[in-house]
Every structure is written in structure tokens, then in C-alpha cells.
Write a protein that holds these residues in place. Sequence first.
Motif, PDB file in Angstrom:
ATOM      1  N   SER A   1      38.872   7.521  72.444  1.00  0.00           N
ATOM      2  CA  SER A   1      38.794   8.532  73.676  1.00  0.00           C
ATOM      3  C   SER A   1      37.428   9.039  73.660  1.00  0.00           C
ATOM      4  O   SER A   1      37.097   9.972  72.553  1.00  0.00           O
ATOM      5  CB  SER A   1      39.836   9.126  74.121  1.00  0.00           C
ATOM      6  OG  SER A   1      39.728  10.161  74.804  1.00  0.00           O
ATOM      7  N   ARG A   2      36.931   9.293  74.683  1.00  0.00           N
ATOM      8  CA  ARG A   2      35.687  10.185  74.817  1.00  0.00           C
ATOM      9  C   ARG A   2      36.068  11.547  75.370  1.00  0.00           C
ATOM     10  O   ARG A   2      35.285  12.622  75.454  1.00  0.00           O
ATOM     11  CB  ARG A   2      34.522   9.491  75.476  1.00  0.00           C
ATOM     12  CG  ARG A   2      34.083   8.302  74.991  1.00  0.00           C
ATOM     13  CD  ARG A   2      32.893   7.735  75.842  1.00  0.00           C
ATOM     14  NE  ARG A   2      32.344   6.524  75.271  1.00  0.00           N
ATOM     15  CZ  ARG A   2      31.040   6.501  74.413  1.00  0.00           C
ATOM     16  NH1 ARG A   2      30.741   7.695  74.241  1.00  0.00           N
ATOM     17  NH2 ARG A   2      30.811   5.490  73.957  1.00  0.00           N
ATOM     18  N   ASN A   3      37.236  11.669  75.862  1.00  0.00           N
ATOM     19  CA  ASN A   3      37.867  12.951  76.426  1.00  0.00           C
ATOM     20  C   ASN A   3      38.133  13.707  75.204  1.00  0.00           C
ATOM     21  O   ASN A   3      39.536  14.053  74.859  1.00  0.00           O
ATOM     22  CB  ASN A   3      38.900  12.776  77.310  1.00  0.00           C
ATOM     23  CG  ASN A   3      39.325  14.128  78.016  1.00  0.00           C
ATOM     24  OD1 ASN A   3      38.809  14.941  77.837  1.00  0.00           O
ATOM     25  ND2 ASN A   3      40.044  13.754  79.193  1.00  0.00           N
ATOM     26  N   ILE A   4      37.054  14.480  74.415  1.00  0.00           N
ATOM     27  CA  ILE A   4      37.550  15.282  73.535  1.00  0.00           C
ATOM     28  C   ILE A   4      38.372  16.387  73.683  1.00  0.00           C
ATOM     29  O   ILE A   4      39.321  16.611  72.806  1.00  0.00           O
ATOM     30  CB  ILE A   4      36.138  15.721  72.863  1.00  0.00           C
ATOM     31  CG1 ILE A   4      35.436  14.283  72.282  1.00  0.00           C
ATOM     32  CG2 ILE A   4      36.445  16.649  71.530  1.00  0.00           C
ATOM     33  CD1 ILE A   4      34.160  14.494  71.614  1.00  0.00           C
ATOM     34  N   GLN A   5      38.164  17.169  74.832  1.00  0.00           N
ATOM     35  CA  GLN A   5      39.200  18.386  75.027  1.00  0.00           C
ATOM     36  C   GLN A   5      40.523  17.859  75.256  1.00  0.00           C
ATOM     37  O   GLN A   5      41.055  18.821  74.589  1.00  0.00           O
ATOM     38  CB  GLN A   5      38.633  19.220  76.214  1.00  0.00           C
ATOM     39  CG  GLN A   5      37.036  19.663  76.196  1.00  0.00           C
ATOM     40  CD  GLN A   5      35.896  18.631  76.378  1.00  0.00           C
ATOM     41  OE1 GLN A   5      36.177  17.637  76.824  1.00  0.00           O
ATOM     42  NE2 GLN A   5      34.673  18.991  75.993  1.00  0.00           N
ATOM     43  N   LYS A   6      40.829  16.979  75.870  1.00  0.00           N
ATOM     44  CA  LYS A   6      42.125  16.584  76.049  1.00  0.00           C
ATOM     45  C   LYS A   6      42.829  16.400  74.677  1.00  0.00           C
ATOM     46  O   LYS A   6      44.047  16.971  74.370  1.00  0.00           O
ATOM     47  CB  LYS A   6      42.361  15.431  77.217  1.00  0.00           C
ATOM     48  CG  LYS A   6      43.688  15.230  77.503  1.00  0.00           C
ATOM     49  CD  LYS A   6      43.773  14.348  78.696  1.00  0.00           C
ATOM     50  CE  LYS A   6      45.225  14.305  79.145  1.00  0.00           C
ATOM     51  NZ  LYS A   6      45.440  13.448  80.198  1.00  0.00           N
ATOM     52  N   ARG A   7      42.097  15.448  74.030  1.00  0.00           N
ATOM     53  CA  ARG A   7      42.569  15.013  72.634  1.00  0.00           C
ATOM     54  C   ARG A   7      42.780  16.162  71.866  1.00  0.00           C
ATOM     55  O   ARG A   7      43.773  16.383  71.095  1.00  0.00           O
ATOM     56  CB  ARG A   7      41.723  13.896  72.166  1.00  0.00           C
ATOM     57  CG  ARG A   7      41.430  12.657  72.746  1.00  0.00           C
ATOM     58  CD  ARG A   7      42.735  11.806  72.951  1.00  0.00           C
ATOM     59  NE  ARG A   7      43.506  12.007  74.189  1.00  0.00           N
ATOM     60  CZ  ARG A   7      43.278  11.763  75.359  1.00  0.00           C
ATOM     61  NH1 ARG A   7      42.239  11.159  75.793  1.00  0.00           N
ATOM     62  NH2 ARG A   7      44.300  12.015  76.495  1.00  0.00           N
ATOM     63  N   TYR A   8      42.056  17.097  71.634  1.00  0.00           N
ATOM     64  CA  TYR A   8      41.866  18.295  70.938  1.00  0.00           C
ATOM     65  C   TYR A   8      43.204  19.232  71.289  1.00  0.00           C
ATOM     66  O   TYR A   8      43.982  19.554  70.403  1.00  0.00           O
ATOM     67  CB  TYR A   8      40.725  19.402  71.181  1.00  0.00           C
ATOM     68  CG  TYR A   8      40.790  20.513  70.101  1.00  0.00           C
ATOM     69  CD1 TYR A   8      40.517  20.449  68.834  1.00  0.00           C
ATOM     70  CD2 TYR A   8      41.020  21.473  70.787  1.00  0.00           C
ATOM     71  CE1 TYR A   8      40.625  21.727  68.346  1.00  0.00           C
ATOM     72  CE2 TYR A   8      40.976  22.943  70.358  1.00  0.00           C
ATOM     73  CZ  TYR A   8      40.810  22.685  68.790  1.00  0.00           C
ATOM     74  OH  TYR A   8      40.837  24.085  68.224  1.00  0.00           O
ATOM     75  N   ALA A   9      43.379  19.340  72.636  1.00  0.00           N
ATOM     76  CA  ALA A   9      44.474  20.036  73.269  1.00  0.00           C
ATOM     77  C   ALA A   9      45.962  19.440  72.676  1.00  0.00           C
ATOM     78  O   ALA A   9      46.799  20.264  72.436  1.00  0.00           O
ATOM     79  CB  ALA A   9      44.465  20.066  74.834  1.00  0.00           C
TER      80      ALA A   9
END
Length: 130
Positions: free
Chosen positions: A57-65
Amino acid sequence: MKAWFQRFMSGRYGGDQFSRFLSILALVLLILGLFLWGLLYYLGIAVLVYSYFRMFSRNIQKRYAENQWYLTKTAGIRDWFGHVKVRFAQRKNYRYFNCPHCKQAIRVPKGRGRISITCPKCQTQFIRKS
């Protein structure tokens, strides 16, 4: 090949603790699905696909959350395993006793014979063989 993979993963989330957990869960479900119940096999494939989706995934903020949510939910279990690991590593040099009054865990050096142990929390004294 290595340079291509590094370029491919650039800007992507990669692996974390939650992805590792999902991969292990997928492996367990796939093995159980082969021997027990076929639906577990398909559930294992779905979990594995989601794990790879998270890694690429390129949605790093969502994966981090998501990873932070996983870490907060499993903090107690991971702390308990951490204590067990420390106790196991120190098993040759120390013995652990629980205070009979307040149940506080007390670490005592091994090989001292019968000793009087004073609980640091409630000051109760008890005798045990170290």
C-alpha cells in the motif's frame, strides 16, 4: 533484481508487526484448512491477500494507524510474553517467588539455601529455599 524490488517498494508501506501477525495467521489457517475444514483455507488466502495489500500500500498513514491499533490491543499479551522471556533467560541465576500476602513477584538469587524473603511492597516476611 534487488534494485528493481527496491524501486518497486519505494513509497510503499512495507512490513510491520501487524503484517507479520497476518502472515502467520494466514499460514496457520491454510494448514488447518487443508486438514480440517475447507472454509479455513479460503479464509487463510483472504488474510494473506490482505497482508500483501497492506505491505504494498502507498497509504502509509492509514497502514501506520492500523499497526498502532494492533500494538495497543496486544500490548498486554506482548508484555506478558516479555516477562516470561526475561524469567526464562534468568532461570539459572534467579528464582521467582510470589508474596503470600500481596502476590508481588520477588526475584531471589539461587543457591543461598533457606532464606527469609521480605516483600518490598507490603513488608511481609516468608521463608523459602532458593
